[in-house]
Design an enzyme around this catalytic site. Sequence first.
Site, PDB file in Angstrom:
ATOM      1  N   HIS A 150       0.838  -1.203   0.000  1.00 29.75           N
ATOM      2  CA  HIS A 150       0.000   0.000   0.000  1.00 29.75           C
ATOM      3  C   HIS A 150       0.872   1.251   0.000  1.00 29.75           C
ATOM      4  CE1 HIS A 150       1.113  -0.435   4.229  1.00 29.75           C
ATOM      5  NE2 HIS A 150       0.842   0.852   4.377  1.00 29.75           N
ATOM      6  N   ASP A 205       0.577   4.977   1.941  1.00 26.88           N
ATOM      7  CA  ASP A 205      -0.174   5.436   3.109  1.00 26.88           C
ATOM      8  C   ASP A 205      -1.310   6.399   2.754  1.00 26.88           C
ATOM      9  OD1 ASP A 205       1.258   3.895   4.915  1.00 26.88           O
ATOM     10  OD2 ASP A 205       2.693   5.487   5.391  1.00 26.88           O
ATOM     11  N   HIS A 242       4.678   0.208   0.206  1.00 31.04           N
ATOM     12  CA  HIS A 242       5.429  -0.576   1.183  1.00 31.04           C
ATOM     13  C   HIS A 242       4.581  -1.708   1.749  1.00 31.04           C
ATOM     14  CE1 HIS A 242       3.643   2.852   3.292  1.00 31.04           C
ATOM     15  NE2 HIS A 242       3.524   2.062   4.345  1.00 31.04           N
ATOM     16  N   ARG A 249       4.809   6.068  13.633  1.00 25.77           N
ATOM     17  CA  ARG A 249       4.748   6.675  12.294  1.00 25.77           C
ATOM     18  C   ARG A 249       4.364   8.146  12.405  1.00 25.77           C
ATOM     19  NH1 ARG A 249       0.232   4.724   7.978  1.00 25.77           N
ATOM     20  NH2 ARG A 249      -0.843   6.655   8.479  1.00 25.77           N
TER      21      ARG A 249
HETATM   22  O1  LIG Z   1       4.980  -1.947  10.065  1.00 26.55           O
HETATM   23  C1  LIG Z   1       5.568  -1.542   9.053  1.00 26.55           C
HETATM   24  O2  LIG Z   1       6.698  -1.875   8.759  1.00 26.55           O
HETATM   25  C2  LIG Z   1       4.850  -0.606   8.144  1.00 26.55           C
HETATM   26  C3  LIG Z   1       3.616  -0.064   8.767  1.00 26.55           C
HETATM   27  C4  LIG Z   1       2.768   0.653   7.802  1.00 26.55           C
HETATM   28  O3  LIG Z   1       2.747   0.390   6.657  1.00 26.55           O
HETATM   29  C5  LIG Z   1       1.944   1.773   8.239  1.00 26.55           C
HETATM   30  O4  LIG Z   1       1.804   2.001   9.434  1.00 26.55           O
HETATM   31  O5  LIG Z   1       1.409   2.445   7.384  1.00 26.55           O
HETATM   32 FE   LIG Z   2       1.961   2.110   5.616  1.00 26.10          FE
END
Ligand SMILES: O=C(O)CCC(=O)C(=O)O
Ligand SMILES: [Fe+2]
Length: 301
Positions: free
Chosen positions: A100, A102, A254, A269
């Site tokens: 995806h 974000d 990602h 994040r």
């Molecule tokens: O946990 C991860 O490595 C990525 C998390 C993720 O994609 C997000 O929080 O948007």
């Molecule tokens: Fe993400």
Amino acid sequence: MAVISTDLRVRKVTGRIGAEVAGLDLRIDLDGETVAAVRKALLEHKALFFRGQELDDEGQQRFAARFGELTRAHPTVPSLEGSPNVLRVDSTEGRANNWHTDVTFVVSPPSASTLRSITVPPFGGDTLIANTATAYRDLPDPLRDLADGLWAEHTNDYDYAIPPAQTAQTKAFREVFVSRKYRTAHPVVRVHPETGERALFIGGFAQRIVGLSNTESRDLLRLLQTYVTRPENTVRWTWAPGDLAFFDNRITQHYAVDDYGDLPRLLHRVTVAGGVPTGLDGRNSYAIEGDDAAHYTPIAA
Ligand SMILES: O=C(O)CCC(=O)C(=O)O
Ligand SMILES: [Fe+2]
């Protein structure tokens, strides 16, 4: 006061995406020249990794804010208590093992995301990041011509957040995630506002191609997505505690690899606000349902 940070070193991690940046202590306030160098490296490599930074939430936000206004943590998911711009990425609540970009279900998705590792499992739990511009360039001509004219509907309300073994916690998380429904149309081929590069702009929230049936949409999105996820277009980051990853959300996807069982994994994040995407014909993304969640105004409690 800004401190001059010298000695910034950028080392590519793969041929097509990702670079490790060494020689910087992100706890200090970076000077403008260093910020410009990091921005340039981000535009070139699309994902940057800073090892062993040991930042706290303040430091992560201060770093991200040098690249633009911060968004609130998330349009629907509550922030970390007392830190409206920080999202907890906690393996006990959900796992992003789905390709995806974000927050593409809103009209102005974040321009960049930072992820900071706090607790990492002793093995597994890597994050994959893909270059969606090289994916676009890899398309054979007839597919690229087709993609150029397509628009896709992105939504937060679909089945990805339902893990195979639901717990009360993951069920509750999903309910919050879809507590308000967003649907937005974005061009399938996005023009990067700073570099002019063309890139596929799809990912997990893209659920339908405008004008096609669900079945046709799924087949076509899956086909385009195979170019994003081919190994040549990805970098795989193995976390150590205290790392910071910084990626351009306008030109990457990602995926969080879910291969560490019940071991704890926690990241924080923080995302930088972005503009409205533009397609090849100059048209902008538009909301179909929900508002544009501009920088995610807080929803009523
Ligand atoms: O946990 C991860 O490595 C990525 C998390 C993720 O994609 C997000 O929080 O948007
Ligand atoms: Fe993400």
